[in-house]
Design a protein around this motif. Structure first.
Motif, PDB file in Angstrom:
ATOM      1  N   ILE A  97     -35.966  28.199  -1.592  1.00 16.10           N
ATOM      2  CA  ILE A  97     -36.256  27.814  -0.207  1.00 16.10           C
ATOM      3  C   ILE A  97     -35.054  28.110   0.684  1.00 16.10           C
ATOM      4  N   LEU A  98     -33.868  27.746   0.213  1.00 14.41           N
ATOM      5  CA  LEU A  98     -32.652  28.014   0.984  1.00 14.41           C
ATOM      6  C   LEU A  98     -32.475  29.512   1.226  1.00 14.41           C
ATOM      7  N   ASP A  99     -32.897  30.308   0.270  1.00 12.50           N
ATOM      8  CA  ASP A  99     -32.769  31.759   0.385  1.00 12.50           C
ATOM      9  C   ASP A  99     -33.597  32.308   1.543  1.00 12.50           C
ATOM     10  N   GLN A 100     -34.603  31.538   1.975  1.00  5.83           N
ATOM     11  CA  GLN A 100     -35.465  31.973   3.075  1.00  5.83           C
ATOM     12  C   GLN A 100     -34.941  31.525   4.439  1.00  5.83           C
ATOM     13  N   THR A 101     -33.798  30.863   4.460  1.00  5.11           N
ATOM     14  CA  THR A 101     -33.253  30.332   5.709  1.00  5.11           C
ATOM     15  C   THR A 101     -31.948  31.030   6.067  1.00  5.11           C
ATOM     16  N   TYR A 102     -31.542  30.877   7.329  1.00  2.00           N
ATOM     17  CA  TYR A 102     -30.274  31.468   7.756  1.00  2.00           C
ATOM     18  C   TYR A 102     -29.483  30.562   8.689  1.00  2.00           C
ATOM     19  N   LEU A 103     -30.086  29.472   9.150  1.00  6.85           N
ATOM     20  CA  LEU A 103     -29.392  28.528  10.015  1.00  6.85           C
ATOM     21  C   LEU A 103     -28.936  27.320   9.199  1.00  6.85           C
ATOM     22  N   GLU A 104     -27.720  26.852   9.464  1.00  4.51           N
ATOM     23  CA  GLU A 104     -27.225  25.678   8.751  1.00  4.51           C
ATOM     24  C   GLU A 104     -28.111  24.463   9.008  1.00  4.51           C
ATOM     25  N   LYS A 105     -28.685  24.386  10.194  1.00  5.73           N
ATOM     26  CA  LYS A 105     -29.578  23.265  10.515  1.00  5.73           C
ATOM     27  C   LYS A 105     -30.781  23.258   9.581  1.00  5.73           C
ATOM     28  N   GLN A 106     -31.259  24.438   9.206  1.00  6.70           N
ATOM     29  CA  GLN A 106     -32.374  24.514   8.264  1.00  6.70           C
ATOM     30  C   GLN A 106     -31.967  23.950   6.902  1.00  6.70           C
ATOM     31  N   ALA A 107     -30.772  24.305   6.449  1.00  8.91           N
ATOM     32  CA  ALA A 107     -30.290  23.809   5.158  1.00  8.91           C
ATOM     33  C   ALA A 107     -30.177  22.287   5.173  1.00  8.91           C
ATOM     34  N   LYS A 108     -29.729  21.745   6.295  1.00 12.04           N
ATOM     35  CA  LYS A 108     -29.611  20.293   6.416  1.00 12.04           C
ATOM     36  C   LYS A 108     -30.984  19.629   6.380  1.00 12.04           C
ATOM     37  N   MET A 109     -31.963  20.250   7.018  1.00 16.34           N
ATOM     38  CA  MET A 109     -33.316  19.690   7.014  1.00 16.34           C
ATOM     39  C   MET A 109     -33.924  19.727   5.617  1.00 16.34           C
ATOM     40  N   ILE A 110     -33.637  20.786   4.874  1.00 17.49           N
ATOM     41  CA  ILE A 110     -34.125  20.878   3.499  1.00 17.49           C
ATOM     42  C   ILE A 110     -33.474  19.794   2.643  1.00 17.49           C
ATOM     43  N   ALA A 111     -32.203  19.529   2.892  1.00 23.38           N
ATOM     44  CA  ALA A 111     -31.502  18.467   2.164  1.00 23.38           C
ATOM     45  C   ALA A 111     -32.147  17.108   2.438  1.00 23.38           C
ATOM     46  N   ARG A 112     -32.470  16.845   3.694  1.00 22.05           N
ATOM     47  CA  ARG A 112     -33.098  15.563   4.043  1.00 22.05           C
ATOM     48  C   ARG A 112     -34.483  15.445   3.415  1.00 22.05           C
ATOM     49  N   SER A 113     -35.223  16.551   3.404  1.00 21.10           N
ATOM     50  CA  SER A 113     -36.552  16.550   2.785  1.00 21.10           C
ATOM     51  C   SER A 113     -36.441  16.274   1.290  1.00 21.10           C
ATOM     52  N   THR A 114     -35.451  16.890   0.652  1.00 20.43           N
ATOM     53  CA  THR A 114     -35.239  16.692  -0.782  1.00 20.43           C
ATOM     54  C   THR A 114     -34.899  15.239  -1.081  1.00 20.43           C
ATOM     55  N   LYS A 115     -34.036  14.667  -0.266  1.00 22.45           N
ATOM     56  CA  LYS A 115     -33.641  13.263  -0.455  1.00 22.45           C
ATOM     57  C   LYS A 115     -34.851  12.340  -0.305  1.00 22.45           C
ATOM     58  N   LEU A 116     -35.680  12.586   0.693  1.00 15.76           N
ATOM     59  CA  LEU A 116     -36.878  11.768   0.899  1.00 15.76           C
ATOM     60  C   LEU A 116     -37.820  11.876  -0.297  1.00 15.76           C
ATOM     61  N   PHE A 117     -37.944  13.084  -0.828  1.00 17.40           N
ATOM     62  CA  PHE A 117     -38.831  13.293  -1.972  1.00 17.40           C
ATOM     63  C   PHE A 117     -38.293  12.604  -3.223  1.00 17.40           C
ATOM     64  N   LYS A 118     -37.013  12.787  -3.513  1.00 18.55           N
ATOM     65  CA  LYS A 118     -36.431  12.185  -4.712  1.00 18.55           C
ATOM     66  C   LYS A 118     -36.375  10.663  -4.614  1.00 18.55           C
ATOM     67  N   ASP A 119     -36.315  10.140  -3.403  1.00 26.05           N
ATOM     68  CA  ASP A 119     -36.343   8.682  -3.209  1.00 26.05           C
ATOM     69  C   ASP A 119     -37.772   8.150  -3.164  1.00 26.05           C
ATOM     70  N   GLN A 120     -38.745   9.049  -3.391  1.00 25.70           N
ATOM     71  CA  GLN A 120     -40.174   8.702  -3.440  1.00 25.70           C
ATOM     72  C   GLN A 120     -40.687   8.134  -2.119  1.00 25.70           C
ATOM     73  N   ILE A 121     -40.101   8.605  -1.027  1.00 21.59           N
ATOM     74  CA  ILE A 121     -40.566   8.201   0.300  1.00 21.59           C
ATOM     75  C   ILE A 121     -41.681   9.133   0.766  1.00 21.59           C
ATOM     76  N   ILE A 122     -41.584  10.407   0.374  1.00 17.49           N
ATOM     77  CA  ILE A 122     -42.649  11.363   0.664  1.00 17.49           C
ATOM     78  C   ILE A 122     -43.134  11.964  -0.651  1.00 17.49           C
ATOM     79  N   SER A 123     -44.352  12.494  -0.634  1.00 23.18           N
ATOM     80  CA  SER A 123     -44.934  13.093  -1.834  1.00 23.18           C
ATOM     81  C   SER A 123     -44.462  14.538  -1.987  1.00 23.18           C
TER      82      SER A 123
END
Length: 210
Positions: A97-123
Motif C-alpha cells: 500500500i505504501l508503495d502506491q503512495t508518494y505523499l508523507e501525509k498518505q503514509a501517516k494516514m495509512i499508519a493511523r488506519s493500521t493502528k485502528l485496525f490492530k486495536d480492533q476499532i475498525i474491521s
C-alpha cells in the motif's frame, strides 16, 4: 573503438557512479533517521529485513513516515507489530500500500488506519476501504477534503445542505458525499445536491487530520 563509443561509455559509467552515490547517500540518511526514530536493536533488524526491497528514497521516506506516525500515538506499537508473526501477511500488504503512495501525509494516514485496525476499532473491510481511499489521494483532493470539512452550509434546514453542488465525483465515490432531495420550486431547474456523510466525518477526524 571510436571516439563516439568512448564518450558513450564514459557517460554511462559516470551516470552509474552518480546513481550509486545518490542511492548510498539516500540509504545512509534513511538508516540514520530510522535509528533515531526506532532506537531498539531488535527493531532495527526486523525493519532492515522489511525494507530490503525498498530501493528508492521515496519508498524509504514513506516507510519512515509510517513508523514515526505510529510512534506518535503508541511508542511500542511498531515493536509489537513486527514481533508478532501473525502480522507477516499484513506487513507485506502495508508495504504494498505504501508503495502506491508518494505523499508523507498518505503514509501517516495509512499508519493511523493500521493502528485502528490492530486495536480492533475498525474491521478489515473498513481498513481496506480507508487505505484504498488514501492511495487515491493527491494534493488536489487533500485540499478539497479540507475545504469540505470547513464548508458552511444552509443552517436553516438541517435536512438539506444546499451549498454542496457539483462536487468532485471522487468524493462521492469515496462515500464522503451523498445526494439528497432538494425542493423543486416552480420554474426552477432541478440541481443535484449533496451532503457530507458520517463516513466522511469519521475519516477526517480519525485518519485524515494531523
Amino acid at each position: 573503438m571510436s571516439n563516439k563509443q568512448n564518450i558513450n561509455e564514459i557517460a554511462l559509467s559516470t551516470a552509474e557512479n552518480i546513481a550509486d552515490e545518490l542511492i548510498f547517500k539516500s540509504a545512509t540518511t534513511f538508516v540514520e533517521d530510522l535509528a533515531k526514530s526506532v532506537p531498539l536493536a531488535s527493531m532495527a533488524l526486523a525493519l532492515t529485513k522489511a525494507i530490503s526491497n525498498y530501493k528508492t528514497a521515496k519508498d524509504q521516506r514513506q516507510l519512515l513516515a509510517f513508523i514515526q506516525e505510529t510512534q506518535n500515538t503508541d511508542r511500542s506499537f511498531i515493536e509489537k507489530f513486527f514481533k508478532d508473526k501473525n502480522n507477516t501477511e499484513l506487513g507485506f500488504e502495508i508495504l504494498g500500500i505504501l508503495d502506491q503512495t508518494y505523499l508523507e501525509k498518505q503514509a501517516k494516514m495509512i499508519a493511523r488506519s493500521t493502528k485502528l485496525f490492530k486495536d480492533q476499532i475498525i474491521s478489515k473491510q473498513q481498513f481496506d476501504q480507508y487505505t484504498y481511499i488514501v492511495t487515491k489521494l493527491n494534493n488536489h483532493l487533500i485540499n478539497l477534503l479540507q475545504e469540505l470539512y470547513f464548508l458552511k452550509t444552509n443552517n436553516e434546514d438541517q435536512e438539506f445542505e444546499f451549498d454542496i453542488s457539483n462536487p468532485n465525483m471522487e468524493l462521492v465515490s469515496f462515500g464522503f458525499l451523498k445526494e439528497v432531495s432538494s425542493p423543486l420550486y416552480p420554474g426552477a431547474t432541478q440541481i443535484a445536491r449533496f451532503k457530507r456523510t458520517d463516513s466522511f466525518y469519521y475519516f477526517y477526524k480519525n485518519i485524515f487530520k494531523d
